[in-house]
Design an enzyme around this catalytic site. Structure first.
Site, PDB file in Angstrom:
ATOM      1  CG  HIS A 113     -24.192  17.172   4.751  1.00 11.60           C
ATOM      2  ND1 HIS A 113     -24.981  16.793   5.818  1.00 11.60           N
ATOM      3  CD2 HIS A 113     -22.921  17.211   5.225  1.00 11.60           C
ATOM      4  CE1 HIS A 113     -24.227  16.624   6.887  1.00 11.60           C
ATOM      5  NE2 HIS A 113     -22.966  16.864   6.559  1.00 11.60           N
ATOM      6  CG  ASP A 143     -28.184  15.724   5.817  1.00 11.93           C
ATOM      7  OD1 ASP A 143     -27.748  15.598   4.655  1.00 11.93           O
ATOM      8  OD2 ASP A 143     -27.465  16.016   6.781  1.00 11.93           O
ATOM      9  CG  ASN A 217     -17.822  13.149  14.566  1.00 13.03           C
ATOM     10  OD1 ASN A 217     -17.168  13.976  15.187  1.00 13.03           O
ATOM     11  ND2 ASN A 217     -17.673  11.855  14.754  1.00 13.03           N
ATOM     12  CB  SER A 218     -21.488  14.708   8.655  1.00 21.37           C
ATOM     13  OG  SER A 218     -21.555  15.995   9.187  1.00 21.37           O
ATOM     14  CB  ALA A 235     -26.193  19.651  11.875  1.00 20.64           C
ATOM     15  CB  ILE A 236     -21.936  20.922  15.223  1.00 23.55           C
ATOM     16  CG1 ILE A 236     -21.121  21.579  14.090  1.00 23.55           C
ATOM     17  CG2 ILE A 236     -21.537  19.493  15.438  1.00 23.55           C
ATOM     18  CD1 ILE A 236     -19.629  21.641  14.370  1.00 23.55           C
ATOM     19  CG  LEU A 273     -53.461  16.695   3.873  1.00 23.20           C
ATOM     20  CD1 LEU A 273     -54.167  15.346   3.711  1.00 23.20           C
ATOM     21  CD2 LEU A 273     -53.404  17.080   5.349  1.00 23.20           C
TER      22      LEU A 273
END
Length: 449
Positions: A113, A143, A217-218, A235-236, A273
């Site tokens: 992201h 992500d 921070n991502s 994430a937060i 599967l």
């Protein structure tokens, strides 16, 4: 029998107090000289000095289409007003953090992201170095994205740990560049393990930490006290947009798996599967006469799938994959989705309450390329579409809306992300090709969602 005199507790405490007055170092030594890894608790500076050069700041630029009034598309507008049409695209910027995992080849891990829809990606090192980065590939499901920069010298890289060894209560550092600031370090502990993905189409689980993680921070590093990468901050949980002590990171073992696939193939070849499954609870177990109350119950087996070839049947309960327990349907989804297509797996099942082990060679879950609805019909402008393939199925069963831009034609029509279109008017659709053939050149659309 020797005589022993009991010393009252009060006397003991007074003795310790006087010892502390005479030589306080006797106590402070034991309180503050306790080693954590190779560092003293009083400072983590050496740990930060050794790991922070491997964390980078990422800045991106790109353009996105701007939804505008169809009135502006009329050539009469320009002739009458003598003005050019407004621009159809608008520049945007953003950024985050990343972690250098190969200081020779120049590979950097960040979040999908962070770099999504970027046309230009710049990487800034802690020592001031600036590089244009190439996107090797990314995986929305976990992500994770892999970047590469061209290097004329070897740079610092982060050593990769083993997230399976983590325990709740372990200390951790979060390193990144929140809110566009220069590199920032926060500390905390591992608050929980195995937290589920926040999106229904995500794979894997999260590490929860109370080390402060904020926007920016991502893609940064979650590091243990041995200086090893244990997770990628992702994430937060927040209601205000800021940190409230609930942050999430992608476990490094998931990162390693996805990173190797992206470097080798340029994308993730996710295993399939070919079953539709459900959870088991006490009531279901009683109704079906099952002796277990956990596992993934097979509701349907897709024809010509890996499951059918392996001999799996409706009613089988999958209890483990390659020796790892599957207590829920989500466990099975993650166990298969994080493996590579073509990989063989050992599946433990219960069939009529008898344990069996079957071997399956996984098929490939084909990633759906989004199609911009603007290119199909202006009435749906602002939406991105793809074939809808239900979990465990091989063939599409309609069209799914992947995203909707605010204030667009699609948004005004009350279409939302995740809507499944199964018919246009009285015409059923099986896939995106059917949908395109029906809506082309239509001035009015009646969608069944």
């Amino acid at each position: 029998m020797p005589y022993t005199k009991k010393i009252p507790l009060k006397v003991k405490l007074l003795t310790l107090f006087f010892l502390f007055l005479i030589n306080p170092g006797l106590i402070t030594h034991h309180l503050h000289a306790h080693d954590v890894g190779n560092l003293e608790q009083s400072s983590l500076a050496e740990l930060v000095d050794s790991t922070s050069p491997s964390v980078v700041t990422i800045a991106i630029k790109g353009t996105r289409k701007v939804q505008q009034n169809p009135f502006f598309d009329d050539p009469f507008f320009e002739r009458f007003f003598g003005q050019p049409q407004p621009p159809r695209e608008r520049e945007f910027g953003g950024g985050g953090s990343g972690v250098i995992v190969d200081g020779i080849q120049g590979y950097i891990i960040t979040n999908h992201h962070v770099i999504e829809k970027a046309e230009e990606i710049k990487v800034f090192l802690k020592d001031g170095g600036e590089y244009l980065a190439e996107l090797i590939g990314s995986d929305p499901g976990t992500d994770i994205a892999v970047l590469k920069i061209d290097l004329s010298r070897t740079i610092s890289q982060m050593s990769l740990g083993d997230s399976s060894l983590l325990r709740v209560g372990d200390f951790a550092l979060a390193i990144g560049a929140p809110f566009g600031l220069s590199q920032t370090v926060t500390s905390g502990i591992i608050s929980a393990l195995g937290r589920p993905q926040m999106s229904s189409d995500g794979y894997g689980d999260f590490i929860q930490t109370d080390a402060a993680i904020n926007p920016g921070n991502s893609g940064g590093a979650l590091v243990d006290l041995q200086g090893q990468l244990i997770g990628i901050n992702s994430a937060i949980y927040t209601r205000s947009g800021g940190n409230i002590g609930i942050g999430f990171a992608i476990p490094v073992n998931t990162v390693k798996n996805i990173m190797h696939q992206i470097i080798e193939f340029g994308s993730v070849k996710r295993g399939l599967l070919g079953v539709i499954i459900s959870d088991i609870n006490k009531d279901i177990a009683e109704q079906l006469g099952l002796e277990v109350e956990t596992g993934a119950l097979i509701q349907e087996v897709s024809p010509n799938s890996a499951a059918e070839e392996a001999g799996l049947l409706v009613g089988d309960v999958i209890t483990s994959v390659n020796g790892e327990e599957t207590e829920t349907s989500s466990d099975l989804r993650n166990a298969i989705g994080l493996k590579r297509s073509g990989e063989s797996v050992e599946i433990m099942i219960l069939r009529e309450n008898k344990a069996m082990t079957l071997s399956a060679t996984l098929g490939e879950l084909v990633a759906q390329e989004p199609v911009k609805a603007d290119e199909l019909n202006s009435l749906l402008a602002g939406a991105e579409l793809a074939d809808f393939i239900p979990e465990g199925k091989i063939k599409p069963q309609g069209v799914v809306i992947l995203s909707v831009l605010p204030n667009s034609n699609a948004a005004n029509a009350r279409l939302k992300k995740g809507d499944i279109i199964w018919a246009v008017g009285n015409n059923s659709i099986a896939n995106l090709d059917d949908f395109v053939a029906i809506i082309k050149d239509k001035n009015i659309l009646v969608l069944r969602v």
